[in-house]
Design a protein around this motif. Sequence first.
Motif, PDB file in Angstrom:
ATOM      1  N   PRO A 139      11.683  10.007   1.639  1.00 38.90           N
ATOM      2  CA  PRO A 139      11.639   8.878   0.702  1.00 38.90           C
ATOM      3  C   PRO A 139      11.861   7.529   1.364  1.00 38.90           C
ATOM      4  O   PRO A 139      12.194   6.556   0.694  1.00 38.90           O
ATOM      5  N   GLN A 151      15.822   7.468  -7.990  1.00 41.45           N
ATOM      6  CA  GLN A 151      14.908   8.606  -8.049  1.00 41.45           C
ATOM      7  C   GLN A 151      15.708   9.888  -7.889  1.00 41.45           C
ATOM      8  O   GLN A 151      16.556   9.990  -6.995  1.00 41.45           O
ATOM      9  N   ASN A 190       8.444  16.231  -6.653  1.00 42.83           N
ATOM     10  CA  ASN A 190       7.037  15.900  -6.423  1.00 42.83           C
ATOM     11  C   ASN A 190       6.402  16.861  -5.438  1.00 42.83           C
ATOM     12  O   ASN A 190       5.239  17.259  -5.607  1.00 42.83           O
ATOM     13  N   HIS A 206       2.199   4.415  -2.146  1.00 47.51           N
ATOM     14  CA  HIS A 206       2.498   4.997  -0.840  1.00 47.51           C
ATOM     15  C   HIS A 206       2.034   6.450  -0.730  1.00 47.51           C
ATOM     16  O   HIS A 206       2.328   7.109   0.281  1.00 47.51           O
ATOM     17  N   MET A 252      12.499  13.551  -3.076  1.00 50.82           N
ATOM     18  CA  MET A 252      11.071  13.873  -3.048  1.00 50.82           C
ATOM     19  C   MET A 252      10.797  15.312  -3.463  1.00 50.82           C
ATOM     20  O   MET A 252       9.633  15.707  -3.623  1.00 50.82           O
ATOM     21  N   HIS A 310       5.194   2.213  -6.872  1.00 49.32           N
ATOM     22  CA  HIS A 310       5.406   2.286  -5.431  1.00 49.32           C
ATOM     23  C   HIS A 310       5.157   3.704  -4.911  1.00 49.32           C
ATOM     24  O   HIS A 310       4.562   3.884  -3.843  1.00 49.32           O
ATOM     25  N   LEU A 311       5.627   4.693  -5.650  1.00 47.51           N
ATOM     26  CA  LEU A 311       5.358   6.075  -5.246  1.00 47.51           C
ATOM     27  C   LEU A 311       3.862   6.326  -5.137  1.00 47.51           C
ATOM     28  O   LEU A 311       3.381   6.912  -4.156  1.00 47.51           O
ATOM     29  N   LEU A 333       2.991   9.045  -2.554  1.00 49.28           N
ATOM     30  CA  LEU A 333       4.123   9.958  -2.679  1.00 49.28           C
ATOM     31  C   LEU A 333       4.269  10.553  -4.071  1.00 49.28           C
ATOM     32  O   LEU A 333       5.248  11.258  -4.333  1.00 49.28           O
ATOM     33  N   ASP A 334       3.318  10.281  -4.972  1.00 49.60           N
ATOM     34  CA  ASP A 334       3.307  10.993  -6.249  1.00 49.60           C
ATOM     35  C   ASP A 334       2.712  12.382  -6.026  1.00 49.60           C
ATOM     36  O   ASP A 334       2.098  12.660  -4.990  1.00 49.60           O
TER      37      ASP A 334
END
Length: 298
Positions: free
Chosen positions: A237, A162, A194, A281, A191, A277-278, A283-284
């Motif tokens: 992250p 990432q 985002n 969790h 991160m 997964h983002l 985290l998007d």
Amino acid sequence: MDTMRDRFIATTTRLLKEDPRLALVLAEISRDGFEGAARAHPDRVVNVGIREQLLIGAGAGMALTGMRPFMHTFASFLVERPFEQVKLDLGHQGVGGVLVSAGGSYDWPAGGFTHMAPGDVALLDTLDGWTVHVPGHADEAEALLRQAATGDDRVYVRLSLQSNRTARPVGPALSTLRQGAGGVVITVGPMLDNVLTATDGLDVTVLYAATVRPFDAAGLRRAAGASASADVVIVEPYLAGTSTAKANDALADLPHRVLGLGVGRAELRRYGQMADHLAAHGLDARALRQRIAGFLAL
């Protein structure tokens, strides 16, 4: 654009030519990328096979002789599996070295939970004297690797697939990317993109960190300003809440609230892809906006 792991291979290969003190210890992972370096420096590039405890022990032995070892494999095999050796062979013996991981929290979901390490930074937090870098771009990774090669301390460089679109200057201090009055959002390494998307148009201060340990307590305190209280969101992250205690300590003399966002503790058994997964969790960018705005009442 090359990945952080690609850049690690290229940078370390150059550093081995430049610095006779530098050594590299592998445990099979990335072996192919270092074939040329191994031929050129057979006494300083060592592949111990799938023996992660030996990986750390061999690196620590090299450090005892005055060498500067880079030790590399996936994060779960570098920090979690040989943790006793990290604790004793490096920390207890008082020697330095550079742990360079690949895989992040869930870079290779098809590899399953054995190849995921969302708790690596939290685990290292139980030990004293570690510097932890979490670059968000290959250029940042190269700068931090070159910096780590020159020291004698214990350093962890956490690499991931990432990546942010552009690199930022790296250093020990939190860097201010946006200023606002509605709260402080600290974003770590990959991160950043985002978080910038999630906070677009929100009245918040956004701080960026590619180095998380030592934690820049003074920088957070300055960002909180002279307000009577402070609201802080930390987006990491890896394991959610890893740095909340550090933020609490930094703001101990000020009424404050801290929200730690990151990877949850629940194991996701339908592995999917990194983007899945983002999203799972939170985290998007879409989920981050909802969670940040909700906490800060924006």
